[in-house]
Design a protein around this motif. Structure first.
Motif, PDB file in Angstrom:
ATOM      1  N   ALA A   1      14.251   6.373 -49.740  1.00  0.00           N
ATOM      2  CA  ALA A   1      15.434   6.354 -50.612  1.00  0.00           C
ATOM      3  C   ALA A   1      15.449   5.133 -51.515  1.00  0.00           C
ATOM      4  O   ALA A   1      16.478   4.501 -51.736  1.00  0.00           O
ATOM      5  CB  ALA A   1      16.711   6.414 -49.772  1.00  0.00           C
ATOM      6  N   SER A   2      14.275   4.811 -52.063  1.00  0.00           N
ATOM      7  CA  SER A   2      14.138   3.624 -52.902  1.00  0.00           C
ATOM      8  C   SER A   2      14.585   3.849 -54.336  1.00  0.00           C
ATOM      9  O   SER A   2      14.882   2.894 -55.064  1.00  0.00           O
ATOM     10  CB  SER A   2      12.670   3.162 -52.905  1.00  0.00           C
ATOM     11  OG  SER A   2      12.227   2.869 -51.610  1.00  0.00           O
ATOM     12  N   GLY A   3      14.609   5.110 -54.771  1.00  0.00           N
ATOM     13  CA  GLY A   3      14.917   5.428 -56.158  1.00  0.00           C
ATOM     14  C   GLY A   3      13.739   6.137 -56.800  1.00  0.00           C
ATOM     15  O   GLY A   3      12.789   6.535 -56.118  1.00  0.00           O
ATOM     16  N   THR A   4      13.769   6.279 -58.113  1.00  0.00           N
ATOM     17  CA  THR A   4      12.742   7.021 -58.838  1.00  0.00           C
ATOM     18  C   THR A   4      12.144   6.173 -59.944  1.00  0.00           C
ATOM     19  O   THR A   4      12.882   5.635 -60.781  1.00  0.00           O
ATOM     20  CB  THR A   4      13.332   8.300 -59.456  1.00  0.00           C
ATOM     21  OG1 THR A   4      13.946   9.074 -58.431  1.00  0.00           O
ATOM     22  CG2 THR A   4      12.246   9.129 -60.130  1.00  0.00           C
ATOM     23  N   CYS A   5      10.842   6.058 -59.964  1.00  0.00           N
ATOM     24  CA  CYS A   5      10.160   5.321 -61.026  1.00  0.00           C
ATOM     25  C   CYS A   5      10.429   5.986 -62.379  1.00  0.00           C
ATOM     26  O   CYS A   5      10.263   7.203 -62.519  1.00  0.00           O
ATOM     27  CB  CYS A   5       8.662   5.306 -60.737  1.00  0.00           C
ATOM     28  SG  CYS A   5       7.665   4.468 -61.976  1.00  0.00           S
ATOM     29  N   PRO A   6      10.818   5.222 -63.404  1.00  0.00           N
ATOM     30  CA  PRO A   6      11.101   5.800 -64.731  1.00  0.00           C
ATOM     31  C   PRO A   6       9.818   6.034 -65.524  1.00  0.00           C
ATOM     32  O   PRO A   6       9.554   5.388 -66.541  1.00  0.00           O
ATOM     33  CB  PRO A   6      11.986   4.730 -65.382  1.00  0.00           C
ATOM     34  CG  PRO A   6      11.524   3.446 -64.778  1.00  0.00           C
ATOM     35  CD  PRO A   6      11.147   3.780 -63.358  1.00  0.00           C
ATOM     36  N   VAL A   7       9.022   6.979 -65.083  1.00  0.00           N
ATOM     37  CA  VAL A   7       7.679   7.174 -65.629  1.00  0.00           C
ATOM     38  C   VAL A   7       7.702   7.468 -67.126  1.00  0.00           C
ATOM     39  O   VAL A   7       6.941   6.873 -67.905  1.00  0.00           O
ATOM     40  CB  VAL A   7       6.951   8.299 -64.868  1.00  0.00           C
ATOM     41  CG1 VAL A   7       5.649   8.668 -65.579  1.00  0.00           C
ATOM     42  CG2 VAL A   7       6.665   7.866 -63.438  1.00  0.00           C
ATOM     43  N   CYS A   8       8.560   8.380 -67.565  1.00  0.00           N
ATOM     44  CA  CYS A   8       8.557   8.752 -68.983  1.00  0.00           C
ATOM     45  C   CYS A   8       9.008   7.592 -69.865  1.00  0.00           C
ATOM     46  O   CYS A   8       8.469   7.393 -70.963  1.00  0.00           O
ATOM     47  CB  CYS A   8       9.427   9.981 -69.207  1.00  0.00           C
ATOM     48  SG  CYS A   8       8.740  11.477 -68.478  1.00  0.00           S
ATOM     49  N   ALA A   9       9.980   6.827 -69.412  1.00  0.00           N
ATOM     50  CA  ALA A   9      10.400   5.652 -70.166  1.00  0.00           C
ATOM     51  C   ALA A   9       9.251   4.656 -70.277  1.00  0.00           C
ATOM     52  O   ALA A   9       9.057   4.013 -71.325  1.00  0.00           O
ATOM     53  CB  ALA A   9      11.609   5.001 -69.495  1.00  0.00           C
ATOM     54  N   MET A  10       8.477   4.525 -69.212  1.00  0.00           N
ATOM     55  CA  MET A  10       7.325   3.627 -69.249  1.00  0.00           C
ATOM     56  C   MET A  10       6.282   4.108 -70.233  1.00  0.00           C
ATOM     57  O   MET A  10       5.759   3.333 -71.047  1.00  0.00           O
ATOM     58  CB  MET A  10       6.720   3.513 -67.841  1.00  0.00           C
ATOM     59  CG  MET A  10       7.568   2.736 -66.857  1.00  0.00           C
ATOM     60  SD  MET A  10       6.843   2.731 -65.197  1.00  0.00           S
ATOM     61  CE  MET A  10       7.932   1.541 -64.382  1.00  0.00           C
TER      62      MET A  10
ATOM     63  N   ARG B   1      14.289  14.380 -63.328  1.00  0.00           N
ATOM     64  CA  ARG B   1      14.890  13.238 -64.024  1.00  0.00           C
ATOM     65  C   ARG B   1      14.925  13.429 -65.535  1.00  0.00           C
ATOM     66  O   ARG B   1      15.912  13.085 -66.188  1.00  0.00           O
ATOM     67  CB  ARG B   1      14.121  11.957 -63.679  1.00  0.00           C
ATOM     68  CG  ARG B   1      14.629  10.717 -64.403  1.00  0.00           C
ATOM     69  CD  ARG B   1      14.073   9.447 -63.820  1.00  0.00           C
ATOM     70  NE  ARG B   1      14.676   8.267 -64.451  1.00  0.00           N
ATOM     71  CZ  ARG B   1      14.700   7.069 -63.901  1.00  0.00           C
ATOM     72  NH1 ARG B   1      14.186   6.873 -62.706  1.00  0.00           N
ATOM     73  NH2 ARG B   1      15.251   6.052 -64.540  1.00  0.00           N
ATOM     74  N   TYR B   2      13.837  13.974 -66.106  1.00  0.00           N
ATOM     75  CA  TYR B   2      13.700  13.983 -67.567  1.00  0.00           C
ATOM     76  C   TYR B   2      13.807  15.372 -68.211  1.00  0.00           C
ATOM     77  O   TYR B   2      13.907  15.460 -69.433  1.00  0.00           O
ATOM     78  CB  TYR B   2      12.363  13.349 -67.962  1.00  0.00           C
ATOM     79  CG  TYR B   2      12.314  11.857 -67.714  1.00  0.00           C
ATOM     80  CD1 TYR B   2      12.960  10.957 -68.561  1.00  0.00           C
ATOM     81  CD2 TYR B   2      11.624  11.346 -66.625  1.00  0.00           C
ATOM     82  CE1 TYR B   2      12.912   9.590 -68.338  1.00  0.00           C
ATOM     83  CE2 TYR B   2      11.569   9.977 -66.391  1.00  0.00           C
ATOM     84  CZ  TYR B   2      12.213   9.110 -67.249  1.00  0.00           C
ATOM     85  OH  TYR B   2      12.166   7.749 -67.019  1.00  0.00           O
ATOM     86  N   GLY B   3      13.732  16.433 -67.420  1.00  0.00           N
ATOM     87  CA  GLY B   3      13.911  17.764 -67.983  1.00  0.00           C
ATOM     88  C   GLY B   3      12.628  18.486 -68.318  1.00  0.00           C
ATOM     89  O   GLY B   3      11.537  17.912 -68.368  1.00  0.00           O
ATOM     90  N   VAL B   4      12.762  19.808 -68.582  1.00  0.00           N
ATOM     91  CA  VAL B   4      11.601  20.667 -68.763  1.00  0.00           C
ATOM     92  C   VAL B   4      10.851  20.400 -70.066  1.00  0.00           C
ATOM     93  O   VAL B   4       9.658  20.681 -70.173  1.00  0.00           O
ATOM     94  CB  VAL B   4      12.013  22.154 -68.698  1.00  0.00           C
ATOM     95  CG1 VAL B   4      12.557  22.500 -67.325  1.00  0.00           C
ATOM     96  CG2 VAL B   4      13.031  22.498 -69.776  1.00  0.00           C
ATOM     97  N   LYS B   5      11.535  19.878 -71.064  1.00  0.00           N
ATOM     98  CA  LYS B   5      10.867  19.628 -72.342  1.00  0.00           C
ATOM     99  C   LYS B   5      10.048  18.339 -72.323  1.00  0.00           C
ATOM    100  O   LYS B   5       9.203  18.128 -73.192  1.00  0.00           O
ATOM    101  CB  LYS B   5      11.894  19.578 -73.470  1.00  0.00           C
ATOM    102  CG  LYS B   5      12.585  20.917 -73.723  1.00  0.00           C
ATOM    103  CD  LYS B   5      13.551  20.831 -74.905  1.00  0.00           C
ATOM    104  CE  LYS B   5      14.218  22.179 -75.159  1.00  0.00           C
ATOM    105  NZ  LYS B   5      15.170  22.128 -76.304  1.00  0.00           N
ATOM    106  N   LYS B   6      10.301  17.499 -71.337  1.00  0.00           N
ATOM    107  CA  LYS B   6       9.638  16.192 -71.286  1.00  0.00           C
ATOM    108  C   LYS B   6       8.464  16.168 -70.309  1.00  0.00           C
ATOM    109  O   LYS B   6       7.497  15.430 -70.514  1.00  0.00           O
ATOM    110  CB  LYS B   6      10.664  15.126 -70.881  1.00  0.00           C
ATOM    111  CG  LYS B   6      10.189  13.693 -71.048  1.00  0.00           C
ATOM    112  CD  LYS B   6      10.099  13.277 -72.497  1.00  0.00           C
ATOM    113  CE  LYS B   6       9.819  11.785 -72.629  1.00  0.00           C
ATOM    114  NZ  LYS B   6       9.657  11.369 -74.034  1.00  0.00           N
ATOM    115  N   VAL B   7       8.542  16.949 -69.230  1.00  0.00           N
ATOM    116  CA  VAL B   7       7.538  16.867 -68.163  1.00  0.00           C
ATOM    117  C   VAL B   7       6.977  18.249 -67.853  1.00  0.00           C
ATOM    118  O   VAL B   7       7.727  19.189 -67.576  1.00  0.00           O
ATOM    119  CB  VAL B   7       8.153  16.267 -66.881  1.00  0.00           C
ATOM    120  CG1 VAL B   7       7.128  16.251 -65.757  1.00  0.00           C
ATOM    121  CG2 VAL B   7       8.673  14.855 -67.139  1.00  0.00           C
ATOM    122  N   SER B   8       5.647  18.384 -67.887  1.00  0.00           N
ATOM    123  CA  SER B   8       4.975  19.635 -67.536  1.00  0.00           C
ATOM    124  C   SER B   8       4.025  19.401 -66.365  1.00  0.00           C
ATOM    125  O   SER B   8       3.759  18.260 -65.973  1.00  0.00           O
ATOM    126  CB  SER B   8       4.182  20.175 -68.732  1.00  0.00           C
ATOM    127  OG  SER B   8       2.940  19.493 -68.857  1.00  0.00           O
TER     128      SER B   8
END
Length: 446
Positions: free
Chosen positions: A295-304, A340-347
């Motif tokens: 339960a550490s959280g989620t890495c903001p991969v797309c923002a990175m 976190r980011y939605g279907v248009k952002k992550v495939s």
């Protein structure tokens, strides 16, 4: 030896619909749709039942933790109390236990399609000072590429850290052994099978002096740097209390904010810090399963990635993920980032890219992680003949969405290290028996 991996069911590469030709351990040719290889006299491997991927690359792990999966005393805990529950068990490690844990973790990774793995070994109780040597020997037996990190802890409970005295070493011992293992084992250049990096465990388990000295040593020896950072809010609070700054500020003050550095987790960086990391050329290993378990959280991969950072995937320790399966980690990362980011952002292709080209960037290598001419012939081949795949349409999407977990064939440098879903020469049943016995002994009396 020339081999044509012919007519794959699907392949994660552009312009290689009819497959790839391999020569001398490298990819020599991509064969597009409607073409024949320009290379003559190549032996043919029929891949018509296989989906072909670049070999997956694992960028964060703790092999020894396969001995403490799902341990009752550590269940339902967040990171700091989880560590405090497990350190006494890890203090009982022996050389044989390290060898068994390493072999089992590598076998599990390999069978999931992994061709290169890192490991972060930072626990050195008395009698296990040659832990990295043991890992090198295991990797050579299995034929896996490795970037092994000489980890360290020298800040124990009596000095305000988390680990007990029994698992820490003094700074001089750590630095001397770090230089020893780099000098003895590190290979540079394309095709390297064994590489070494330096990896103080975390800001709350090593002194500032050791952090700085390690950065200086890595620069002198020209090797990479690795540590945990920004995994939990507790870590941020710890750094602010002890060092009067946030973890990334502390890292920069210690000389670590540069292109040598790849960081495990990176969950709690803010936008400004992500920008600083991108400009410095640092990379992050996203560990989706472990972050969810603790339960550490989620890495903001797309923002990175939007900021210009490169991100890879890591299974993390088997005591927080409870698995060393990198193909399953692809699916977990895809799902958590899609949420976190939605279907248009992550495939699904992003998940595969993070585990290959993104992970290669974390290891500092340009010769692996992609099916392209000149790259190493590191491949993972999956069949879609299980119940979970029945009815699939797109084969690449099926690997991720339907939950592939075991490769049929795996190749490193043009050599098969998995054939027909098995590792040649490795008795898995015997390995499981001996590993399980070592785990029971480690956990005895807990």
């Amino acid at each position: 030896m020339r081999t044509w991996i012919k007519d794959p069911l699907a392949i994660f590469a552009d312009g290689a619909e009819r497959g790839v030709v391999l020569k001398d351990g490298r990819i020599a040719e991509l064969v597009p749709l409607g073409s024949e290889p320009a290379t003559h006299d190549a032996k043919t491997f029929d891949a018509s039942e296989h989906v072909v991927l670049p070999g997956l690359i694992n960028t964060h792990h703790h092999f020894y933790q396969t001995l403490t999966r799902a341990v009752p005393v550590a269940l339902d805990r967040e990171l700091f109390p989880w560590l405090q529950a497990l350190y006494p068990l890890w203090a009982r490690l022996t050389p044989e236990a390290i060898d068994l844990a390493t072999t089992l973790a590598m076998a599990e990774l390999t069978l999931s399609g992994c061709t290169t793995t890192t490991d972060h070994h930072y626990v050195f109780p008395a009698g296990t000072e040659d832990g990295i040597d043991i890992q090198v020997a295991a990797a050579r037996r299995l034929g896996l590429r490795v970037l092994l990190t000489r980890g360290s802890m020298n800040l124990s409970q009596r000095n305000g850290g988390l680990p007990p005295d029994s698992v820490v070493q003094d700074e001089d011992t750590i630095l001397a052994d770090s230089e020893r293992v780099v000098t003895r084992y590190h290979e540079s250049g394309a095709g390297a099978m064994v590489q070494i990096a330096l990896a103080p465990c975390s800001p709350f388990s090593v002194t500032t002096s050791l952090m700085r000295a390690t950065a200086d040593l890595a620069k002198r020896l020209d090797v990479r740097l690795h540590t945990h950072l920004a995994e939990t809010e507790d870590e941020n609070s710890f750094c602010e209390q002890l060092y009067k700054c946030r973890p990334l500020d502390y890292l920069e003050d210690c000389g670590w904010l540069n292109e040598r550095t790849w960081l495990a987790h990176g969950v709690h960086f803010n936008d400004s810090e992500i920008g600083r990391l991108a400009r410095a050329g640092a990379t992050v290993a996203h560990c989706a399963c472990s972050n969810q378990t603790l339960a550490s959280g989620t890495c903001p991969v797309c923002a990175m990635e939007d900021a210009g950072m490169r991100v890879g995937l890591g299974v993390d320790g088997s005591a927080s993920n409870d698995s060393s399966n990198l193909m399953q980690e692809v699916r977990a990362a895809f799902l958590v980032q899609r949420s976190r980011y939605g279907v248009k952002k992550v495939s699904h292709k992003d998940g595969l890219r993070w585990a290959t080209k993104g992970s290669a960037a974390c290891t500092g290598r340009s010769d692996i992680g992609e099916i392209a001419v000149g790259k190493m012939a590191d491949l993972a081949l999956f069949k879609l003949d299980e119940l979970r795949f029945s009815g699939h349409g797109d084969p690449l999407a099926a690997l991720v969405l339907c939950g592939a977990h075991r490769a049929d064939r795996v190749m490193v440098g043009g050599r098969w290290i998995v054939e027909n879903g098995a590792i040649p020469g490795l008795d898995l049943a015997d390995l499981i028996r001996r590993h399980s016995a070592a785990a029971r002994e480690l956990q005895a009396g807990n």
